[in-house]
Design an enzyme around this catalytic site. Structure first.
Site, PDB file in Angstrom:
ATOM      1  N   CYS A 223      32.703-153.312-118.028  1.00 34.29           N
ATOM      2  CA  CYS A 223      31.906-152.154-117.613  1.00 34.29           C
ATOM      3  C   CYS A 223      30.703-151.914-118.513  1.00 34.29           C
ATOM      4  O   CYS A 223      29.731-151.289-118.096  1.00 34.29           O
ATOM      5  CB  CYS A 223      32.764-150.896-117.606  1.00 34.29           C
ATOM      6  SG  CYS A 223      34.208-151.066-116.582  1.00 34.29           S
TER       7      CYS A 223
ATOM      8  N   CYS B  71      33.700-146.174-121.083  1.00 36.07           N
ATOM      9  CA  CYS B  71      34.907-146.931-121.412  1.00 36.07           C
ATOM     10  C   CYS B  71      34.805-148.313-120.787  1.00 36.07           C
ATOM     11  O   CYS B  71      34.012-148.548-119.884  1.00 36.07           O
ATOM     12  CB  CYS B  71      36.156-146.194-120.940  1.00 36.07           C
ATOM     13  SG  CYS B  71      36.269-145.963-119.164  1.00 36.07           S
TER      14      CYS B  71
ATOM     15  N   HIS C 241      30.238-146.847-109.524  1.00 35.17           N
ATOM     16  CA  HIS C 241      30.272-147.534-110.814  1.00 35.17           C
ATOM     17  C   HIS C 241      30.359-149.047-110.577  1.00 35.17           C
ATOM     18  O   HIS C 241      31.449-149.615-110.549  1.00 35.17           O
ATOM     19  CB  HIS C 241      31.492-147.005-111.600  1.00 35.17           C
ATOM     20  CG  HIS C 241      31.817-147.742-112.847  1.00 35.17           C
ATOM     21  ND1 HIS C 241      30.883-148.430-113.608  1.00 35.17           N
ATOM     22  CD2 HIS C 241      33.003-147.907-113.507  1.00 35.17           C
ATOM     23  CE1 HIS C 241      31.484-148.986-114.657  1.00 35.17           C
ATOM     24  NE2 HIS C 241      32.768-148.695-114.612  1.00 35.17           N
TER      25      HIS C 241
HETATM   26  C1  LIG Z   1      40.809-145.276-106.132  1.00 35.11           C
HETATM   27  C2  LIG Z   1      40.557-146.443-105.194  1.00 35.11           C
HETATM   28  C3  LIG Z   1      41.766-147.406-105.190  1.00 35.11           C
HETATM   29  C4  LIG Z   1      40.335-145.881-103.802  1.00 35.11           C
HETATM   30  O1  LIG Z   1      39.969-146.920-102.948  1.00 35.11           O
HETATM   31  P1  LIG Z   1      39.911-146.709-101.369  1.00 35.11           P
HETATM   32  O2  LIG Z   1      41.253-146.320-100.872  1.00 35.11           O
HETATM   33  O3  LIG Z   1      39.235-147.886-100.798  1.00 35.11           O
HETATM   34  O4  LIG Z   1      38.929-145.467-101.327  1.00 35.11           O
HETATM   35  P2  LIG Z   1      38.386-144.643-100.108  1.00 35.11           P
HETATM   36  O5  LIG Z   1      36.958-144.353-100.359  1.00 35.11           O
HETATM   37  O6  LIG Z   1      38.756-145.314 -98.825  1.00 35.11           O
HETATM   38  O7  LIG Z   1      39.172-143.299-100.262  1.00 35.11           O
HETATM   39  C5  LIG Z   1      40.547-143.186 -99.924  1.00 35.11           C
HETATM   40  C6  LIG Z   1      40.738-141.938 -99.097  1.00 35.11           C
HETATM   41  O8  LIG Z   1      40.383-140.824 -99.915  1.00 35.11           O
HETATM   42  C7  LIG Z   1      39.393-140.054 -99.267  1.00 35.11           C
HETATM   43  N1  LIG Z   1      38.492-139.512-100.277  1.00 35.11           N
HETATM   44  C8  LIG Z   1      37.905-140.186-101.274  1.00 35.11           C
HETATM   45  N2  LIG Z   1      37.148-139.345-102.025  1.00 35.11           N
HETATM   46  C9  LIG Z   1      37.294-138.117-101.457  1.00 35.11           C
HETATM   47  C10 LIG Z   1      36.753-136.852-101.767  1.00 35.11           C
HETATM   48  N3  LIG Z   1      35.928-136.685-102.802  1.00 35.11           N
HETATM   49  N4  LIG Z   1      37.121-135.808-101.002  1.00 35.11           N
HETATM   50  C11 LIG Z   1      37.965-135.977 -99.942  1.00 35.11           C
HETATM   51  N5  LIG Z   1      38.483-137.170 -99.595  1.00 35.11           N
HETATM   52  C12 LIG Z   1      38.149-138.228-100.352  1.00 35.11           C
HETATM   53  C13 LIG Z   1      38.707-141.023 -98.338  1.00 35.11           C
HETATM   54  O9  LIG Z   1      38.071-140.349 -97.269  1.00 35.11           O
HETATM   55  C14 LIG Z   1      39.839-141.875 -97.869  1.00 35.11           C
HETATM   56  O10 LIG Z   1      40.533-141.187 -96.880  1.00 35.11           O
HETATM   57  P3  LIG Z   1      41.202-141.977 -95.641  1.00 35.11           P
HETATM   58  O11 LIG Z   1      42.249-142.864 -96.261  1.00 35.11           O
HETATM   59  O12 LIG Z   1      41.765-140.863 -94.817  1.00 35.11           O
HETATM   60  O13 LIG Z   1      40.093-142.743 -95.008  1.00 35.11           O
HETATM   61  C15 LIG Z   1      39.285-147.251-105.628  1.00 35.11           C
HETATM   62  O14 LIG Z   1      38.146-146.463-105.444  1.00 35.11           O
HETATM   63  C16 LIG Z   1      39.371-147.696-107.074  1.00 35.11           C
HETATM   64  O15 LIG Z   1      40.105-148.642-107.381  1.00 35.11           O
HETATM   65  N6  LIG Z   1      38.606-147.038-107.969  1.00 35.11           N
HETATM   66  C17 LIG Z   1      38.616-147.382-109.383  1.00 35.11           C
HETATM   67  C18 LIG Z   1      37.683-148.523-109.624  1.00 35.11           C
HETATM   68  C19 LIG Z   1      37.847-149.043-111.017  1.00 35.11           C
HETATM   69  O16 LIG Z   1      38.937-149.312-111.498  1.00 35.11           O
HETATM   70  N7  LIG Z   1      36.721-149.214-111.681  1.00 35.11           N
HETATM   71  C20 LIG Z   1      36.729-149.670-113.037  1.00 35.11           C
HETATM   72  C21 LIG Z   1      36.868-148.518-113.911  1.00 35.11           C
HETATM   73  S1  LIG Z   1      37.140-149.001-115.546  1.00 35.11           S
END
Ligand SMILES: CC(C)(COP(=O)(O)OP(=O)(O)OC[C@H]1O[C@@H](n2cnc3c(N)ncnc32)[C@H](O)[C@@H]1OP(=O)(O)O)[C@@H](O)C(=O)NCCC(=O)NCCS
Length: 401
Positions: free
Chosen positions: A95, A378, A347
């Protein structure tokens, strides 16, 4: 003998960030092309710098394969029309890739080896999901060097919740909702757009132009967040709403030394004061910016009270809250990510460090009352990176808060 120089962030631009995956604006766009477009945009904005005088092009990516492979700094420079005489390299600190690119070329400038350099990063998480194609040494797990969980960033975020129960899910959700609201307000006020390079994109509907971040959810509510699944642990606390989304995007910056600033008549946006990287247990990687910030402050001879603006990468709300808690800063302190953060804009791993700098630089221009700012993030596998910057627009007066 090389002349030591002050190091300046002259300018930075980025692509709008897209959602990773088939619904993402960049699904049909190559990762290296994102860098190339951003680089051309940066050079067009800074015509005073002769391209042949660029001493280095350092571009980061976490996944260095396919369209993110082949020494990105070299390939993208050639594709962007930078003369063949200009060298380039690729860099990886997950990152903190782009942040490391800036500190590496900045160090070479400070030492007097370079005058001007380009530093940035890219991650197309749609084409290169985190960890895909990697082959971690089995000893990590078999010899219990790190827990298998440490390779899943969301699980490391759950562990921070375990460690600090007073940093509740409700606080993480509130922080996340505010991030969305702050980004929406910053967009409405036209704060983000000036540093975005529009990108032509192709979809089933034909060609279009990406001009803003795709992942924003301005209508986020506490109720909506409370109802989300916890994908990293059954009955956990980290949700899609309190995590940075999987993102595609690229950033680039122009870094120069004092002599080059004078010679080319540049107006730098920030001066590098100090930087530091530090390691923590990989299982709680989100705590990395705590020791790296302590170290960067120590190197600068400053304390956290001297920092008037903090641009913290929001990999997860909980890891930002843990840093704020450590330094005794309120969750909603106005110095922190005033224009929101990665939970809303996304990100794209190795690109994000320069996004923080772009955003801090733009705020410095509006805040002559602020002398110092911090960019910190981080890093997967247990690291943190922090850079402290000085505002060239500082009015010499003491900050009111
Ligand atoms: C958390 C994570 C697994 C979610 O992935 P995803 O399931 O593809 O994410 P989505 O955007 O489809 O969101 C999942 C659900 O939450 C809902 N949602 C997401 N953000 C929302 C918000 N702010 N308010 C309301 N609903 C929200 C979406 O609408 C979706 O709903 P659905 O399943 O009914 O369609 C993924 O974003 C992730 O792995 N993030 C971390 C990335 C990471 O590790 N980066 C490195 C950091 S060191």
């Amino acid at each position: 003998m090389a002349e030591r120089a002050d190091v300046f962030f002259v300018d930075g631009v980025r692509t709008p960030f897209g959602r990773a995956g088939e619904k993402g604006i960049y699904w049909n766009t190559r990762a290296d092309d994102l860098v190339v477009k951003a680089m051309i945009g940066l050079l067009e904005r800074n015509p005073q710098v002769p391209k042949e005088r660029i001493d280095e092009v350092g571009i980061a990516a976490t996944s260095q394969q396919g369209d993110q492979g082949l020494t990105l700094g070299r390939t993208t420079a050639l594709l962007a029309g930078i003369p063949r005489t200009v060298p380039g390299y690729a860099i990886d600190r997950m990152c903190a890739g782009a942040m490391t690119a800036v500190t590496q070329v900045g160090s070479a400038i400070g030492f007097g080896a370079y005058d001007v350099a380009i530093a940035g990063g890219v991650e197309h998480m749609g084409r290169h999901p985190l960890g895909a194609g990697a082959d971690p040494n089995p000893r990590f797990v078999s010899e219990k060097l790190v827990s298998a969980d440490a390779l899943n960033m969301g699980k490391t975020a759950e562990r921070i919740h375990d460690r600090y129960p007073h940093l509740t899910k409700e606080r993480a959700d509130r922080y996340s909702m505010r991030s969305q609201q702050k980004v929406a307000a910053a967009y409405a006020a036209g704060k983000i757009q000036p540093d975005l390079v529009p990108i032509a994109v192709q979809s089933e509907e034909g060609w279009g132009l990406a001009t803003e971040d795709q992942g924003m959810r301005p209508d986020t509510t506490m109720e909506g967040l409370a109802g989300l699944k916890t994908p990293f642990r059954t009955h956990g606390r980290v949700t899609a709403g309190s995590s940075s989304p999987l993102t595609d995007g690229a950033t680039v910056s122009l870094i120069a030394g004092s002599d080059a600033v004078k010679e080319f008549g540049l107006a730098p946006k920030m001066r590098m004061v100090s930087f530091a990287f530090a390691g923590v247990d990989p299982e709680i990687m989100g705590l990395g910016p705590v020791p790296s910030t302590e170290k960067a402050l120590r190197k600068a001879g400053l304390t956290i009270d001297d920092i008037g603006l903090l641009e913290l990468n929001e990999a997860f709300a909980i890891q930002v809250l843990a840093l704020l808690d450590h330094f005794g800063i309120d969750d909603d302190d106005p110095r922190v990510n005033p224009w929101g953060g990665a939970i809303a804009v996304g990100h794209p791993l190795a690109a994000s460090g320069v996004r923080l700098m772009i955003q801090l630089a733009a705020q410095f221009a509006e805040r002559p009352d602020v002398r110092y700012g911090l960019t910190a993030m981080c890093v997967g596998l247990g690291q943190g990176g922090s850079v402290i910057w000085e505002n060239p627009h500082w009015n010499g007066k003491k900050r009111s808060r």
